[in-house]
Design a protein around this motif. Structure first.
Motif, PDB file in Angstrom:
ATOM      1  N   MET A 126       0.867  -1.168   0.000  1.00  0.00           N
ATOM      2  CA  MET A 126       0.000   0.000   0.000  1.00  0.00           C
ATOM      3  C   MET A 126       0.908   1.224   0.000  1.00  0.00           C
ATOM      4  N   SER A 127       0.490   2.267  -0.708  1.00  0.00           N
ATOM      5  CA  SER A 127       1.267   3.496  -0.718  1.00  0.00           C
ATOM      6  C   SER A 127       0.314   4.674  -0.783  1.00  0.00           C
ATOM      7  N   MET A 128       0.586   5.698   0.041  1.00  0.00           N
ATOM      8  CA  MET A 128      -0.297   6.848   0.108  1.00  0.00           C
ATOM      9  C   MET A 128       0.510   8.139   0.061  1.00  0.00           C
ATOM     10  N   SER A 129       0.024   9.089  -0.701  1.00  0.00           N
ATOM     11  CA  SER A 129       0.601  10.426  -0.725  1.00  0.00           C
ATOM     12  C   SER A 129      -0.494  11.421  -0.394  1.00  0.00           C
ATOM     13  N   MET A 130      -0.196  12.405   0.444  1.00  0.00           N
ATOM     14  CA  MET A 130      -1.214  13.367   0.861  1.00  0.00           C
ATOM     15  C   MET A 130      -0.784  14.792   0.504  1.00  0.00           C
ATOM     16  N   SER A 131      -1.713  15.575  -0.002  1.00  0.00           N
ATOM     17  CA  SER A 131      -1.443  16.974  -0.323  1.00  0.00           C
ATOM     18  C   SER A 131      -2.376  17.859   0.476  1.00  0.00           C
ATOM     19  N   MET A 132      -1.820  18.846   1.161  1.00  0.00           N
ATOM     20  CA  MET A 132      -2.627  19.762   1.964  1.00  0.00           C
ATOM     21  C   MET A 132      -3.212  20.887   1.128  1.00  0.00           C
ATOM     22  N   SER A 133      -4.200  21.565   1.719  1.00  0.00           N
ATOM     23  CA  SER A 133      -4.847  22.658   1.006  1.00  0.00           C
ATOM     24  C   SER A 133      -3.917  23.859   0.819  1.00  0.00           C
ATOM     25  N   ILE A 134      -2.798  23.914   1.571  1.00  0.00           N
ATOM     26  CA  ILE A 134      -1.886  25.044   1.372  1.00  0.00           C
ATOM     27  C   ILE A 134      -1.242  24.998  -0.008  1.00  0.00           C
ATOM     28  N   LEU A 136     -11.818  17.986  -4.963  1.00  0.00           N
ATOM     29  CA  LEU A 136     -12.139  16.649  -5.450  1.00  0.00           C
ATOM     30  C   LEU A 136     -13.537  16.604  -6.053  1.00  0.00           C
ATOM     31  N   ASP A 137     -14.523  17.148  -5.331  1.00  0.00           N
ATOM     32  CA  ASP A 137     -15.905  17.098  -5.824  1.00  0.00           C
ATOM     33  C   ASP A 137     -16.135  18.010  -7.020  1.00  0.00           C
ATOM     34  N   SER A 138     -15.423  19.130  -7.062  1.00  0.00           N
ATOM     35  CA  SER A 138     -15.653  20.087  -8.157  1.00  0.00           C
ATOM     36  C   SER A 138     -14.809  19.781  -9.394  1.00  0.00           C
ATOM     37  N   ASN A 139     -13.882  18.802  -9.278  1.00  0.00           N
ATOM     38  CA  ASN A 139     -13.019  18.491 -10.425  1.00  0.00           C
ATOM     39  C   ASN A 139     -12.944  16.979 -10.679  1.00  0.00           C
ATOM     40  N   ARG A 140     -14.064  16.305 -10.513  1.00  0.00           N
ATOM     41  CA  ARG A 140     -14.067  14.852 -10.672  1.00  0.00           C
ATOM     42  C   ARG A 140     -13.661  14.423 -12.078  1.00  0.00           C
ATOM     43  N   VAL A 141     -14.147  15.140 -13.088  1.00  0.00           N
ATOM     44  CA  VAL A 141     -13.810  14.775 -14.471  1.00  0.00           C
ATOM     45  C   VAL A 141     -12.303  14.889 -14.695  1.00  0.00           C
ATOM     46  N   GLU A 176      -6.478   5.289  -6.304  1.00  0.00           N
ATOM     47  CA  GLU A 176      -7.693   6.066  -6.062  1.00  0.00           C
ATOM     48  C   GLU A 176      -7.400   7.407  -5.396  1.00  0.00           C
ATOM     49  N   PHE A 177      -8.246   8.367  -5.733  1.00  0.00           N
ATOM     50  CA  PHE A 177      -8.270   9.650  -5.036  1.00  0.00           C
ATOM     51  C   PHE A 177      -9.285   9.563  -3.901  1.00  0.00           C
ATOM     52  N   GLY A 178      -8.957  10.209  -2.789  1.00  0.00           N
ATOM     53  CA  GLY A 178      -9.898  10.229  -1.676  1.00  0.00           C
ATOM     54  C   GLY A 178      -9.521  11.298  -0.676  1.00  0.00           C
ATOM     55  N   ILE A 179     -10.185  11.258   0.474  1.00  0.00           N
ATOM     56  CA  ILE A 179      -9.973  12.236   1.537  1.00  0.00           C
ATOM     57  C   ILE A 179      -9.440  11.517   2.771  1.00  0.00           C
ATOM     58  N   LEU A 181      -4.655  18.414  12.804  1.00  0.00           N
ATOM     59  CA  LEU A 181      -5.849  17.606  12.606  1.00  0.00           C
ATOM     60  C   LEU A 181      -6.677  18.226  11.498  1.00  0.00           C
ATOM     61  N   GLY A 182      -7.275  17.379  10.659  1.00  0.00           N
ATOM     62  CA  GLY A 182      -8.079  17.903   9.568  1.00  0.00           C
ATOM     63  C   GLY A 182      -8.121  16.949   8.399  1.00  0.00           C
ATOM     64  N   SER A 183      -8.649  17.424   7.287  1.00  0.00           N
ATOM     65  CA  SER A 183      -8.857  16.597   6.098  1.00  0.00           C
ATOM     66  C   SER A 183      -7.928  17.042   4.969  1.00  0.00           C
ATOM     67  N   TYR A 184      -7.447  16.059   4.214  1.00  0.00           N
ATOM     68  CA  TYR A 184      -6.498  16.325   3.138  1.00  0.00           C
ATOM     69  C   TYR A 184      -6.826  15.470   1.919  1.00  0.00           C
ATOM     70  N   LEU A 185      -6.574  16.050   0.742  1.00  0.00           N
ATOM     71  CA  LEU A 185      -6.691  15.267  -0.477  1.00  0.00           C
ATOM     72  C   LEU A 185      -5.600  14.196  -0.473  1.00  0.00           C
ATOM     73  N   ALA A 186      -5.918  12.988  -0.908  1.00  0.00           N
ATOM     74  CA  ALA A 186      -4.931  11.907  -0.861  1.00  0.00           C
ATOM     75  C   ALA A 186      -5.045  10.995  -2.068  1.00  0.00           C
ATOM     76  N   VAL A 187      -3.944  10.347  -2.378  1.00  0.00           N
ATOM     77  CA  VAL A 187      -3.892   9.295  -3.397  1.00  0.00           C
ATOM     78  C   VAL A 187      -3.460   8.012  -2.700  1.00  0.00           C
ATOM     79  N   LEU A 188      -4.194   6.932  -2.934  1.00  0.00           N
ATOM     80  CA  LEU A 188      -3.864   5.640  -2.337  1.00  0.00           C
ATOM     81  C   LEU A 188      -3.722   4.602  -3.449  1.00  0.00           C
ATOM     82  N   SER A 189      -2.651   3.813  -3.395  1.00  0.00           N
ATOM     83  CA  SER A 189      -2.444   2.780  -4.414  1.00  0.00           C
ATOM     84  C   SER A 189      -2.165   1.434  -3.752  1.00  0.00           C
ATOM     85  N   HIS A 190      -2.529   0.385  -4.458  1.00  0.00           N
ATOM     86  CA  HIS A 190      -2.314  -0.988  -3.977  1.00  0.00           C
ATOM     87  C   HIS A 190      -1.895  -1.834  -5.172  1.00  0.00           C
TER      88      HIS A 190
END
Length: 483
Positions: free
Chosen positions: A158-166, A174-179, A238-241, A255-264
């Motif tokens: 499993m591998s995950m990368s996270m990007s903050m809103s900064i 994520l919701d406004s740019n799904r396409v 996958e993209f997720g939160i 503490l908070g929510s971040y955009l993330a990519v998760l791969s397996h």
């Protein structure tokens, strides 16, 4: 026609050719190749195969043959090797979440606990039946490695990368740019037999094992062509939160929510072929009763054992390289660098020491390392949460935890009993978009991840929760896609 025969004659017979017809590995293979390459070079490869096949079928008839006699004796000695007995009673081991584990997995684990080399074991709450060691099985042995105790997809991780809103990527992006994000997955990931037309280079391809180990050397070109890609089955990107819930998290993130990519994904064809080859070697040299044959081991004091150990570690590092390229491509597409990364793997064997300092080989087939303070990722299904965890170092689990939710339904059963509209409705209600996949990876084929996590509270602490939103897997890109 004449040209074809000439080409056939110059092709050299290899160990792989012999094993493809069921020829025993070890000394019989070496003896066969030596004899063929010394005395029968004028024959085409097919005739050479027919010749050694004849000796294999009736070795007694060739014992006195001037050139084939040594091969006949090597085969007979191999056939007469005494089988290794299992211990009459299994050693005790700990089971986590026993109420959710099928009988087949329990029986497999009990057989594994009767091996003469076994020194400890544990069964994780996501366990289900596999080959040899069950998926979710942890086995500690002494000075040996079991290829099927590691598994076919060596170093699957499993591998995950996270990007903050900064970085100007708030979670609302994520919701406004799904396409846009779906197109990023389509452009930057490949699954199954697909590969990139121009794979990215990586230092892994310069490793000496690709030149020093024959079976690995044969796989180098294929490994290069599959760099940066994912397998089929349950592999995904996958993209997720991510919600960071622990103030003492290891990333120094608020503490908070971040955009993330998760791969397996794992080691692709490289790992699968290494596993297949050395399993045959192990089964030829370590003859076990029928019910335990897939648990054949390689002694680490032997050349074959050392070869496998090097090849296994190469495959694990190759799997890591593929993940790094997946995340690198997506980071470039996003125009941001990740602020934190997590990576862990399963389907592997580690050299670890117990409380007394004695070293054992710990196999985790579908189990996550969970030593004290060790970070890991335990995913659910495509429509349920996954968890960032920190290991507690529980000795009874041999410092391990589950590697996911675990299946409750086989792939065949899923395709027979589930229906696309039913699955599509489930996914849509969960707010997930899926590119690819099939019925055998539907969310309902997996155990309840919350029950699995509850069964291993003594093994890990939860640091964060990952919620998938856009999932790509192998298969028809239109299937299960929700508007």
């Amino acid at each position: 026609m004449k040209k074809k025969k000439t080409k056939e004659a110059i092709k050299k017979l290899t160990a792989k050719d012999l094993h493809s017809i069921g020829f025993p590995t070890g000394k019989p293979t070496g003896t066969a190749l030596n004899i063929v390459h010394t005395y029968f070079t004028e024959l085409g490869k097919n005739h050479q195969l027919e010749l050694v096949q004849d000796v294999l079928t009736a070795p007694d008839q060739y014992k006195l043959h001037a050139t084939l006699g040594p091969l006949a004796h090597a085969i007979l000695n191999h056939q007469q090797t005494a089988p290794i007995d299992l211990k009459p009673d299994k050693q005790p081991y700990t089971i986590y979440g026993a109420e959710g584990i099928e009988e087949g997995a329990l029986k497999q684990m009990e057989i594994a606990m009767r091996l003469p080399v076994t020194r400890g074991g544990a069964l994780m709450p996501d366990a289900h039946q596999g080959y040899g060691l069950p998926i979710g099985g942890v086995l500690a042995v002494e000075n040996a490695v079991i290829p099927y105790g590691v598994g076919v997809d060596i170093g699957c991780r499993m591998s995950m990368s996270m990007s903050m809103s900064i970085y100007n990527i708030p979670t609302s992006y994520l919701d406004s740019n799904r396409v846009t994000l779906k197109q990023m997955l389509l452009d930057n990931t490949r699954f199954g037999y697909a590969s990139f037309k121009k794979p990215m280079d990586h230092p892994i391809m310069e490793r000496p094992e690709f030149h020093e180990i024959p079976i690995v050397h044969e796989l180098k070109d294929r490994a290069y062509s599959q760099l940066g890609t994912s397998g089929g089955g349950n592999h995904f990107v996958e993209f997720g939160i991510v919600e960071i819930q622990d103030e003492q998290n290891d990333f120094n993130l608020p503490l908070g929510s971040y955009l993330a990519v998760l791969s397996h994904s794992g080691s692709r064809g490289l790992g699968a072929n290494i596993a297949g080859y050395y399993t045959k070697v192990a089964m030829d040299s370590c003859r076990l009763p029928q019910e335990a044959k897939h648990l054949a081991w390689l002694d680490l004091n032997t050349e074959a054992g050392q070869e496998y150990w090097l090849a296994m570690n190469l495959a694990g590092d190759y799997a890591s390289a593929c993940h790094h390229q997946i995340h690198g491509r997506l980071a470039a597409a996003l125009g941001e660098n990740p602020i934190a990364t997590i990576e862990n793997h399963h389907n592997f064997a580690w050299k670890e020491k117990d409380y007394s300092g004695k070293e054992f080989i710990v196999h985790r087939k579908g189990a996550t390392p969970a030593g004290k303070g060790v970070l890991g990722i335990i995913p659910g299904s495509m429509a349920t949460p996954g968890f960032i965890v920190r290991g507690k170092g529980e000795a009874a689990s041999i410092n391990s935890a589950s590697h996911g939710a675990g299946r409750v339904m086989s792939r065949t059963q899923a395709k027979k009993t589930l229906h696309k509209p039913q699955v599509q409705q489930f996914i849509q209600q969960a707010g997930i978009e899926v590119i690819g996949s099939d019925l055998d990876e539907a969310p309902m084929v997996y155990k309840d991840i919350h029950q699995v996590m509850a069964a291993q509270q003594d093994l890990v602490d939860v640091v964060g929760t990952f919620h998938p939103r856009i999932v790509r897997m192998n298969g028809d890109e239109k299937y299960m896609e929700v508007d």
